[in-house]
Design an enzyme around this catalytic site. Structure first.
Site, PDB file in Angstrom:
ATOM      1  N   CYS A 171     -12.219 -29.492   8.134  1.00 51.07           N
ATOM      2  CA  CYS A 171     -11.255 -28.472   7.687  1.00 51.07           C
ATOM      3  C   CYS A 171      -9.935 -29.177   7.377  1.00 51.07           C
ATOM      4  O   CYS A 171      -9.476 -30.019   8.140  1.00 51.07           O
ATOM      5  CB  CYS A 171     -11.059 -27.415   8.774  1.00 51.07           C
ATOM      6  SG  CYS A 171      -9.723 -26.243   8.396  1.00 51.07           S
ATOM      7  N   GLN A 218     -11.346   7.712  -3.988  1.00 42.88           N
ATOM      8  CA  GLN A 218     -11.837   8.184  -2.695  1.00 42.88           C
ATOM      9  C   GLN A 218     -13.189   8.891  -2.910  1.00 42.88           C
ATOM     10  O   GLN A 218     -13.785   8.741  -3.954  1.00 42.88           O
ATOM     11  CB  GLN A 218     -10.798   9.134  -2.054  1.00 42.88           C
ATOM     12  CG  GLN A 218      -9.533   8.418  -1.585  1.00 42.88           C
ATOM     13  CD  GLN A 218      -9.735   7.584  -0.310  1.00 42.88           C
ATOM     14  OE1 GLN A 218     -10.812   7.587   0.302  1.00 42.88           O
ATOM     15  NE2 GLN A 218      -8.702   6.826   0.074  1.00 42.88           N
ATOM     16  N   GLY A 275       0.899   3.778   2.055  1.00 39.75           N
ATOM     17  CA  GLY A 275       1.138   4.403   3.344  1.00 39.75           C
ATOM     18  C   GLY A 275       0.070   5.422   3.710  1.00 39.75           C
ATOM     19  O   GLY A 275       0.016   5.888   4.848  1.00 39.75           O
ATOM     20  N   ASP A 291      -2.687   8.401  -1.592  1.00 40.13           N
ATOM     21  CA  ASP A 291      -4.010   9.045  -1.536  1.00 40.13           C
ATOM     22  C   ASP A 291      -4.162   9.759  -0.213  1.00 40.13           C
ATOM     23  O   ASP A 291      -3.367   9.565   0.712  1.00 40.13           O
ATOM     24  CB  ASP A 291      -5.120   7.989  -1.672  1.00 40.13           C
ATOM     25  CG  ASP A 291      -5.061   6.925  -0.577  1.00 40.13           C
ATOM     26  OD1 ASP A 291      -3.945   6.666  -0.057  1.00 40.13           O
ATOM     27  OD2 ASP A 291      -6.099   6.348  -0.247  1.00 40.13           O
ATOM     28  N   CYS A 299      -6.246 -28.155  12.213  1.00 41.11           N
ATOM     29  CA  CYS A 299      -7.395 -29.050  12.417  1.00 41.11           C
ATOM     30  C   CYS A 299      -7.001 -30.512  12.237  1.00 41.11           C
ATOM     31  O   CYS A 299      -7.666 -31.409  12.759  1.00 41.11           O
ATOM     32  CB  CYS A 299      -8.543 -28.653  11.491  1.00 41.11           C
ATOM     33  SG  CYS A 299      -9.351 -27.132  12.048  1.00 41.11           S
ATOM     34  N   HIS A 353      -4.975 -21.466  10.989  1.00 42.48           N
ATOM     35  CA  HIS A 353      -6.353 -21.876  10.690  1.00 42.48           C
ATOM     36  C   HIS A 353      -7.129 -20.757   9.988  1.00 42.48           C
ATOM     37  O   HIS A 353      -7.804 -20.989   8.982  1.00 42.48           O
ATOM     38  CB  HIS A 353      -7.095 -22.302  11.956  1.00 42.48           C
ATOM     39  CG  HIS A 353      -8.550 -22.560  11.693  1.00 42.48           C
ATOM     40  ND1 HIS A 353      -9.018 -23.751  11.167  1.00 42.48           N
ATOM     41  CD2 HIS A 353      -9.644 -21.752  11.799  1.00 42.48           C
ATOM     42  CE1 HIS A 353     -10.325 -23.664  10.985  1.00 42.48           C
ATOM     43  NE2 HIS A 353     -10.734 -22.473  11.364  1.00 42.48           N
ATOM     44  N   CYS A 379      -6.932 -27.839   7.218  1.00 43.20           N
ATOM     45  CA  CYS A 379      -5.722 -27.105   7.608  1.00 43.20           C
ATOM     46  C   CYS A 379      -4.842 -27.941   8.528  1.00 43.20           C
ATOM     47  O   CYS A 379      -5.290 -28.920   9.141  1.00 43.20           O
ATOM     48  CB  CYS A 379      -6.069 -25.756   8.243  1.00 43.20           C
ATOM     49  SG  CYS A 379      -6.366 -25.791  10.019  1.00 43.20           S
ATOM     50  N   ASP A 411       0.862  -1.179   0.000  1.00 41.71           N
ATOM     51  CA  ASP A 411       0.000   0.000   0.000  1.00 41.71           C
ATOM     52  C   ASP A 411       0.902   1.234   0.000  1.00 41.71           C
ATOM     53  O   ASP A 411       2.123   1.142   0.151  1.00 41.71           O
ATOM     54  CB  ASP A 411      -0.965  -0.011   1.179  1.00 41.71           C
ATOM     55  CG  ASP A 411      -0.250   0.178   2.497  1.00 41.71           C
ATOM     56  OD1 ASP A 411       0.966   0.413   2.496  1.00 41.71           O
ATOM     57  OD2 ASP A 411      -0.904   0.093   3.535  1.00 41.71           O
TER      58      ASP A 411
END
Lengths: 379, 379
Positions: B304, B189, B95, B147, B309, B335, B306, B93
């Protein structure tokens, strides 16, 4: 299955030896270092990371697990191995040391010890029988007899009583042992008094424990006194049983004790120091937050085969540490555990090849040679 | 190589689509969720764990990395990918958001923004050109224009000026773009004012950015207003460019926005909530510290896939969390990241099979069906 121990190789130049301990959860060679999984987790790393770092056996704390989450809960969920997802051997201490170092308002009687939890102040009573029940519920592969870990500054009279109490408790633990799949170790106490160490060792050896621990050391005594006590006491213990030096220690202390015939070690140093940003290298200690590492693209130690040294720079580790990233504690811990596991493996290899004396000389020489440390410095 | 975007499949029932973004560090499909690696680490997990959890692209914060350890340092060490050991795509991003949410005493002028670091109070100036330089030094695959992220309660006049400033800054960022391997996104924006969103979108689209972000949302407005603004603004953006909704959000918000034609998301929710013990399941949120999980041998969510799990019980995760073990934050994070990655993958699959409407209905129905949640509860 009964836990088995056998000596694989006796060093020629010292009491050091390679041993093998076979448990229901796999075997490991000694000399071995056991990282501390205080509350059912090796602080900072996952079980698979510990395995990848070379860890083969861990220590968990009866005191902590009894208080939270409780041994009955762990038993109900299939035992500590399953609970914490560690499939290798586990040793549990008896809680003796924590009762004296962490809990409040403890009262010792011949029957056992009453204390208040350091977590919530609740009152508890632990006897030798209770400690055996807890360790049985946890399902550890090696369990410890309850001992009194007397204050470091205890006088001779206090220590004499304490050694007697520890012996009585050891006898009750032995009598209460029900599970042959759990090896039971007695703990030699006696502070820095040779005659009390002797009394303690002789009493315990007569009960034929599966192994013997040296307790009450690394509690403030100087190094030469400690070494003298280890050397003296070790001579009183049978060579066909493993000897475990509790709560020790630094790489230097471990190597010194291996040369005195000690087989097993545990200590929070590699994990705790890692979380404080102190990393082990063959050239000494490295404090990762030091400004000299800010732009250092080198790994913690060149040539180290650990996951961290293969993937991350000192600069990144320093950044993570200064930013308080959880990953900092973890990566530091992986490296230190690897360092310790590798050190033990190198010692065993040196014993195997009859060159432990040479290995020991090199080990200390590297550390004193600080101009080559690329900034690694001794704390 | 120039970053490329193409639409792979347009949904029939909504604006949702599958896209593909190809970068020098690999490609990923959209809709995509980007976990936040604030300071160059996804909080709580390692890069390989994130990859194992299904993460394909991450977001890092220009503001944080500029202040600590500094973009020049990261550049010197080979760029952010190498620094943090992440080989996949990275979006940074600009900042903008952090300057307004974290820093102190900021002063905005047409030229740029002066602010004080939240870390040490030091004064800094960031201009559109500087932000482009920082992101170039970091070596991100997708970079954002600077921005002004106006306060949520800004009035129309303030917001009108802000939109104008954001457009000027976007133009300067575009003019300062030098690295074709970095895609540059403009940020729309305009708060909750439709005509300002329109002005902002038209201005940015005329500059032909590589993608467009919706900024200034999830800053306190209600959900229906947000949805209205997303729907309205999305219509003004070209379909041949990816659309990124910044800082959003919950699984519900993401699914809703995908249906409105949004392609990319980032949010701290899966990682931050994990560290607070809040876990995502298809049936809603699960607060791991709740007493009801004390003896629960089930995984966080049955079925799940993962790592957590597959290996750990709710009881163990609860214990780790109550004991403040570092491993708790990590396992919870794994998870939640898996949950988010899997959710995005399921959405893409539903779009591919022309059943996103059905998928959306099922998604919300499962969450309202709380009696089946085995104690999972909505926070």
């Amino acid at each position: 299955m009964v836990v088995k121990y056998r000596v694989v190789k006796q060093a020629q130049s010292s009491k050091a030896r390679i041993g093998e301990i076979i448990t229901d959860h796999g075997k490991f060679e000694t000399p071995a270092f056991m990282p501390v999984a205080t509350a059912g987790a090796i602080k900072g790393v996952s079980p698979d990371e510990a395995t990848d770092a070379g860890v083969e056996v861990i220590l968990a704390n009866t005191y902590h697990l009894y208080l939270r989450p409780g041994h009955r809960l762990i038993e109900k969920l299939g035992g500590l191995h399953r609970f914490m997802n560690w499939s290798g051997p586990i040793l549990t201490d008896s809680g003796g040391f924590q009762i004296y170092s962490l809990s409040k308002l403890r009262t010792i009687s011949a029957d056992g010890v009453t204390f208040r939890s350091h977590i919530d102040g609740s009152t508890h009573f632990l006897s030798p029988e209770k400690v055996m029940e807890i360790q049985s519920a946890l399902g550890a592969d090696i369990v410890m007899a309850l001992d009194e870990c007397a204050p470091a500054n205890a006088d001779h009279d206090y220590m004499l009583n304490s050694v007697g109490l520890t012996e009585q408790w050891a006898r009750r633990c032995m009598a209460h042992k029900k599970d042959d799949a759990q090896a039971l170790f007695g703990i030699v106490q006696g502070g820095t008094y040779q005659e009390l160490r002797e009394m303690s060792a002789i009493g315990l050896v007569s009960m034929n424990f599966d192994g013997y621990a040296l307790g009450g050391l690394s509690v403030g005594e100087d190094r030469s006194t400690r070494e003298k006590i280890i050397r003296f006491t070790r001579e009183l213990l049978p060579d066909n049983k493993p000897v475990y030096l509790m709560g020790v220690g630094t790489p230097e202390d471990i190597l010194g004790s291996v040369n005195l015939g000690v087989d097993m070690f545990d200590c929070v140093i590699p994990t705790r120091n890692a979380r404080n940003g102190m990393l082990f290298t063959s050239k000494g200690k490295l404090v990762i937050k030091n400004a000299q590492f800010a732009e250092d693209s080198a790994p913690i130690e060149e040539g180290c085969g650990c996951h961290v040294c293969s993937h991350y720079s000192r600069a990144y580790l320093r950044h993570l540490f200064l930013a308080n990233e959880i990953l900092a504690y973890r990566l530091n811990t992986i490296h230190n555990l690897y360092y310790y596991a590798k050190l033990m493996s190198k010692m065993r290899q040196a014993i195997r090849e009859d060159r432990l004396a040479e290995f020991s000389r090199d080990f200390y020489a590297q550390r004193s040679n600080t101009e080559e440390t690329r900034g690694a410095k001794t704390l």
